[in-house]
Design an enzyme around this catalytic site. Sequence first.
Site, PDB file in Angstrom:
ATOM      1  N   TRP A 131      34.750  34.632  39.794  1.00 55.93           N
ATOM      2  CA  TRP A 131      35.677  35.706  39.411  1.00 55.93           C
ATOM      3  C   TRP A 131      35.297  36.949  40.218  1.00 55.93           C
ATOM      4  O   TRP A 131      34.115  37.288  40.314  1.00 55.93           O
ATOM      5  CB  TRP A 131      35.601  36.041  37.913  1.00 55.93           C
ATOM      6  CG  TRP A 131      36.434  37.256  37.629  1.00 55.93           C
ATOM      7  CD1 TRP A 131      37.809  37.318  37.561  1.00 55.93           C
ATOM      8  CD2 TRP A 131      35.974  38.606  37.474  1.00 55.93           C
ATOM      9  NE1 TRP A 131      38.218  38.613  37.369  1.00 55.93           N
ATOM     10  CE2 TRP A 131      37.114  39.417  37.307  1.00 55.93           C
ATOM     11  CE3 TRP A 131      34.713  39.207  37.468  1.00 55.93           C
ATOM     12  CZ2 TRP A 131      37.029  40.810  37.134  1.00 55.93           C
ATOM     13  CZ3 TRP A 131      34.626  40.592  37.295  1.00 55.93           C
ATOM     14  CH2 TRP A 131      35.774  41.374  37.116  1.00 55.93           C
ATOM     15  N   GLU A 180      38.844  31.968  38.843  1.00 57.23           N
ATOM     16  CA  GLU A 180      39.389  32.647  37.656  1.00 57.23           C
ATOM     17  C   GLU A 180      40.251  33.851  38.035  1.00 57.23           C
ATOM     18  O   GLU A 180      39.768  34.825  38.600  1.00 57.23           O
ATOM     19  CB  GLU A 180      38.223  33.123  36.764  1.00 57.23           C
ATOM     20  CG  GLU A 180      38.679  33.859  35.517  1.00 57.23           C
ATOM     21  CD  GLU A 180      37.515  34.357  34.662  1.00 57.23           C
ATOM     22  OE1 GLU A 180      36.351  34.291  35.122  1.00 57.23           O
ATOM     23  OE2 GLU A 180      37.773  34.811  33.533  1.00 57.23           O
ATOM     24  N   LYS A 224      43.232  36.944  37.102  1.00 54.60           N
ATOM     25  CA  LYS A 224      43.335  38.016  36.111  1.00 54.60           C
ATOM     26  C   LYS A 224      44.574  38.839  36.435  1.00 54.60           C
ATOM     27  O   LYS A 224      44.996  38.922  37.582  1.00 54.60           O
ATOM     28  CB  LYS A 224      42.061  38.851  36.222  1.00 54.60           C
ATOM     29  CG  LYS A 224      41.879  39.929  35.204  1.00 54.60           C
ATOM     30  CD  LYS A 224      40.429  40.432  35.255  1.00 54.60           C
ATOM     31  CE  LYS A 224      40.213  41.580  34.300  1.00 54.60           C
ATOM     32  NZ  LYS A 224      38.793  41.875  34.114  1.00 54.60           N
ATOM     33  N   ASP A 246      41.341  32.421  31.411  1.00 56.42           N
ATOM     34  CA  ASP A 246      40.677  33.292  30.441  1.00 56.42           C
ATOM     35  C   ASP A 246      41.761  33.827  29.515  1.00 56.42           C
ATOM     36  O   ASP A 246      42.760  34.377  29.988  1.00 56.42           O
ATOM     37  CB  ASP A 246      39.959  34.422  31.195  1.00 56.42           C
ATOM     38  CG  ASP A 246      39.199  35.372  30.284  1.00 56.42           C
ATOM     39  OD1 ASP A 246      39.786  35.823  29.269  1.00 56.42           O
ATOM     40  OD2 ASP A 246      38.031  35.687  30.583  1.00 56.42           O
ATOM     41  N   ASP A 283      42.449  43.442  27.694  1.00 51.80           N
ATOM     42  CA  ASP A 283      41.419  42.425  27.913  1.00 51.80           C
ATOM     43  C   ASP A 283      40.071  42.934  27.402  1.00 51.80           C
ATOM     44  O   ASP A 283      39.142  43.150  28.165  1.00 51.80           O
ATOM     45  CB  ASP A 283      41.361  42.112  29.414  1.00 51.80           C
ATOM     46  CG  ASP A 283      40.335  41.054  29.756  1.00 51.80           C
ATOM     47  OD1 ASP A 283      40.033  40.216  28.886  1.00 51.80           O
ATOM     48  OD2 ASP A 283      39.828  41.066  30.891  1.00 51.80           O
ATOM     49  N   ASP A 302      33.963  33.781  26.595  1.00 54.47           N
ATOM     50  CA  ASP A 302      33.777  34.974  27.413  1.00 54.47           C
ATOM     51  C   ASP A 302      34.171  36.218  26.623  1.00 54.47           C
ATOM     52  O   ASP A 302      35.341  36.580  26.567  1.00 54.47           O
ATOM     53  CB  ASP A 302      34.603  34.866  28.706  1.00 54.47           C
ATOM     54  CG  ASP A 302      34.339  36.048  29.629  1.00 54.47           C
ATOM     55  OD1 ASP A 302      33.407  36.831  29.352  1.00 54.47           O
ATOM     56  OD2 ASP A 302      35.064  36.194  30.644  1.00 54.47           O
TER      57      ASP A 302
HETATM   58  C1  RNT Z   1      36.200  39.279  33.899  1.00 49.37           C
HETATM   59  C2  RNT Z   1      36.123  37.801  33.755  1.00 49.37           C
HETATM   60  C3  RNT Z   1      34.775  37.214  33.981  1.00 49.37           C
HETATM   61  C4  RNT Z   1      33.663  38.006  33.340  1.00 49.37           C
HETATM   62  C5  RNT Z   1      32.312  37.351  33.419  1.00 49.37           C
HETATM   63  C6  RNT Z   1      31.223  38.268  33.016  1.00 49.37           C
HETATM   64  O1  RNT Z   1      37.392  39.802  33.492  1.00 49.37           O
HETATM   65  O2  RNT Z   1      36.622  37.422  32.519  1.00 49.37           O
HETATM   66  O3  RNT Z   1      34.780  35.900  33.566  1.00 49.37           O
HETATM   67  O4  RNT Z   1      33.946  38.293  32.010  1.00 49.37           O
HETATM   68  O5  RNT Z   1      32.139  36.858  34.682  1.00 49.37           O
HETATM   69 ZN    ZN Z   2      36.432  35.313  32.018  1.00 50.11          ZN
END
Ligand code: RNT
Ligand code: ZN
Length: 423
Positions: free
Chosen positions: A189, A230, A232, A263, A298, A330
């Site tokens: 990420w 990941e 976002k 996530d 978030d 998370d």
């Molecule tokens: C950040 C992501 C990521 C972090 C971790 C600490 O928005 O969710 O996964 O929370 O890597």
């Molecule tokens: Zn995350």
Amino acid sequence: MTPTEGSIQAAYELARERYAALGVDTEKALTGLSQVAISLHCWQGDDVGGFETAGGELGGGLAATGNYPGKARTADELRSDLDVAYRLIPGQHRLNLHAIYAETGGKQVERTDLQPEHFAGWLDWAKANNHGLDFNPTCFSHPMAADGFTLASYDPAVRRFWIDHCIASRRIGESFGRVLGSPCVTNIWIPDGLKDTPVDRKTPRALLAQSLDAVFADKIDPRFNLDAVEGKLFGLGSEAYVVGSHEFYLGYAITCGVLLTLDSGHFHPTETIADKISAVMAYVPELLLHVSRGVRWDSDHVVTFNDDLQAIMQELVRGDFLGRTHIGLDYFDASINRVAAWVIGTRNALRALLLALLEPIDHLRSLEVAGDYTARLALLEELKGLPFGAVWDYHCLQAGVPVGVAYMDDIKAYETQTLLKRS
Ligand code: RNT
Ligand code: ZN
């Protein structure tokens, strides 16, 4: 007052009958539940701080609010806190590490130079306690990420630095998988994005794709390490544009055969990930979930037993996706006891999974196929009142962990004896 063993057994027997009447085998559900390992995120234990010698502020638009006493200051303290948490959660679970949790013996080691040896303490502990390990490069909280860009930076030296860190991370993941006999999921990420409207959304995404190709060029045996990406929607300071968006990584994961991470806090506030699971599973090999809870944004609140969580677990069970899904948590709440945060969130994830495993899914499906949506609704609503709590209590009893909120006694004792003595 804690219920006696006899009353837990008796309540379970009654619950078993109730479920059996609907064609649900509670024993089978419990066997299924026992097979699921949740990856606990180490960073709940110290507010995403880590142990780098020159450790700075939490960056990347992440924020842990609260100042509850007792946060872990060393890897030994963090492991000790985790030991308490695992003892209060039924089943055998994994640990999700971040690169900043390296143990370098007081030496400053650049992130690009991190080696498996810097995680030997974690690996020994994981081996001794039967925890699988997962990993994350830490592409934030670092001078090279000060302007908010890493793998998608316009500066080739910055990109190179983070490519090298991600490669080092994958090698560390591989070493974990090799020793522990269970693949490590290494999840990338990055925070890259802009506060205000960009004029060029395209170029940083092309750079990110190029950087990821360089990171993954090195082939690693998937028996040891699995790669995940990941996305976002927005972050603090990246409200207008995030390079690694969901669509970007969905395309990347499908094209390049890596895992996709969803996530639950990374979408529009009213958008949930449950509905995405069966859609993306048609195209990606495996999925990594970061089960979180956003409150208005978030915000990474502790996972509660809410509709969202239940819907996620239902999708995994109903779609028969558990075998292709890695479930991680998370969140980071610094305003409550951090050990309790792990225990409450993980127990909730498992409880929601159990509830999903206790559905008469074949029957529900046949009603749906027949178009009998009235009976489907009636049965779904009826299920909400079934004695699933008795099955959960029995599961905790069988697993040798506290039944009900009695786990708080252990946490309170640990707080008094250990956590409150930390400065
Ligand atoms: C950040 C992501 C990521 C972090 C971790 C600490 O928005 O969710 O996964 O929370 O890597
Ligand atoms: Zn995350």
